[in-house]
Design an enzyme around this catalytic site. Structure first.
Site, PDB file in Angstrom:
ATOM      1  N   HIS A  78      80.307  61.117 -13.139  1.00  0.00           N
ATOM      2  CA  HIS A  78      79.480  59.885 -12.452  1.00  0.00           C
ATOM      3  C   HIS A  78      79.954  59.559 -10.998  1.00  0.00           C
ATOM      4  O   HIS A  78      81.325  59.760 -10.865  1.00  0.00           O
ATOM      5  CB  HIS A  78      79.925  58.576 -13.416  1.00  0.00           C
ATOM      6  CG  HIS A  78      79.063  58.743 -14.548  1.00  0.00           C
ATOM      7  ND1 HIS A  78      78.473  57.751 -15.325  1.00  0.00           N
ATOM      8  CD2 HIS A  78      78.496  59.862 -15.421  1.00  0.00           C
ATOM      9  CE1 HIS A  78      78.064  58.039 -16.770  1.00  0.00           C
ATOM     10  NE2 HIS A  78      77.994  59.258 -16.504  1.00  0.00           N
ATOM     11  N   GLU A  80      80.947  56.749  -9.697  1.00  0.00           N
ATOM     12  CA  GLU A  80      81.917  56.003  -9.530  1.00  0.00           C
ATOM     13  C   GLU A  80      83.207  56.496  -9.663  1.00  0.00           C
ATOM     14  O   GLU A  80      84.114  56.495  -8.905  1.00  0.00           O
ATOM     15  CB  GLU A  80      81.866  54.693 -10.541  1.00  0.00           C
ATOM     16  CG  GLU A  80      80.492  54.079 -10.312  1.00  0.00           C
ATOM     17  CD  GLU A  80      79.281  54.641 -11.124  1.00  0.00           C
ATOM     18  OE1 GLU A  80      78.493  53.772 -11.607  1.00  0.00           O
ATOM     19  OE2 GLU A  80      79.140  55.910 -11.468  1.00  0.00           O
ATOM     20  N   CYS A 108      78.037  52.358 -15.989  1.00  0.00           N
ATOM     21  CA  CYS A 108      78.031  52.065 -17.647  1.00  0.00           C
ATOM     22  C   CYS A 108      79.570  51.697 -17.936  1.00  0.00           C
ATOM     23  O   CYS A 108      80.186  51.365 -17.186  1.00  0.00           O
ATOM     24  CB  CYS A 108      77.882  53.531 -18.138  1.00  0.00           C
ATOM     25  SG  CYS A 108      79.058  54.907 -17.489  1.00  0.00           S
ATOM     26  N   CYS A 111      82.416  53.695 -16.638  1.00  0.00           N
ATOM     27  CA  CYS A 111      82.607  53.569 -15.052  1.00  0.00           C
ATOM     28  C   CYS A 111      83.108  52.250 -14.874  1.00  0.00           C
ATOM     29  O   CYS A 111      84.252  51.688 -14.034  1.00  0.00           O
ATOM     30  CB  CYS A 111      81.300  53.709 -14.388  1.00  0.00           C
ATOM     31  SG  CYS A 111      80.934  55.498 -14.431  1.00  0.00           S
TER      32      CYS A 111
END
Length: 183
Positions: A78, A80, A108, A111
């Site tokens: 991801h 992040e 999410c 993250c």
């Protein structure tokens, strides 16, 4: 939702003043989110979902990334996490204090967990994620009193632009799938 005027500048933002206790956005938040959105627009060229993150310290971007889940075939790739990893390498520290993370979509659970563990004090994100968002949508991890670190969260900065980018991307995928199916 906050409008997001366009800008391509990648320079320190005038007026930067980090504060852990901010509860509203500032002009520099919009400017950094514009940079994140520009990066997110590059992701579909690699077959990636248009989500991007910037990590900023003292008004300077120290790391940036967009999702690479498809490219790397890595469910943890991801934006992040990639930006956090890069910033830790750049600063030679896992403690990313006195930084702000800008993300085009609500983080999410994975993250936001990494954001808390990295001691990032401030998170600014664009669109809400009603399917996986963990900063208020389906869960609200940042204010959890049992955690040893709190994250100040500012939501909705350039939300409409971020949401439109995601909607256009997924609309295009559905159209391609329908064309393959019918043709």
């Amino acid at each position: 939702m906050l409008a997001c005027p366009s800008s391509q500048d990648d320079v320190p933002i005038a007026g930067w003043n980090h504060s852990r206790h901010m509860t509203v956005h500032h002009d520099f938040d919009v400017q950094f989110m514009q940079q994140a959105l520009a990066l997110a627009r590059e992701a579909p060229l690699m077959g990636e979902v248009p989500i991007a993150a910037l990590l900023v310290r003292d008004g300077i971007v120290i790391a940036r990334a967009h999702n690479l889940r498809e490219t790397d075939q890595d469910p943890t790739a991801h934006a992040e996490l990639l930006a956090i990893r890069e910033a830790a390498r750049q600063t030679k520290s896992w403690r990313l204090t006195e930084t702000t993370l800008y993300v085009t979509l609500e983080p999410c659970t994975m993250c936001i967990g990494a954001i808390v563990l990295a001691r990032i004090p401030r998170l600014v994100f664009g669109a809400l994620d009603p399917k996986a968002g963990a900063c208020g949508s389906i869960m609200d991890i940042p204010p959890e009193p049992r955690l040893n670190h709190r994250v100040d969260v500012i939501e909705g900065v350039c939300a409409e632009e971020s949401q439109a980018l995601l909607q256009d991307f997924f609309r295009g995928l559905r159209k391609e799938a329908a064309q393959r199916k019918s043709g």
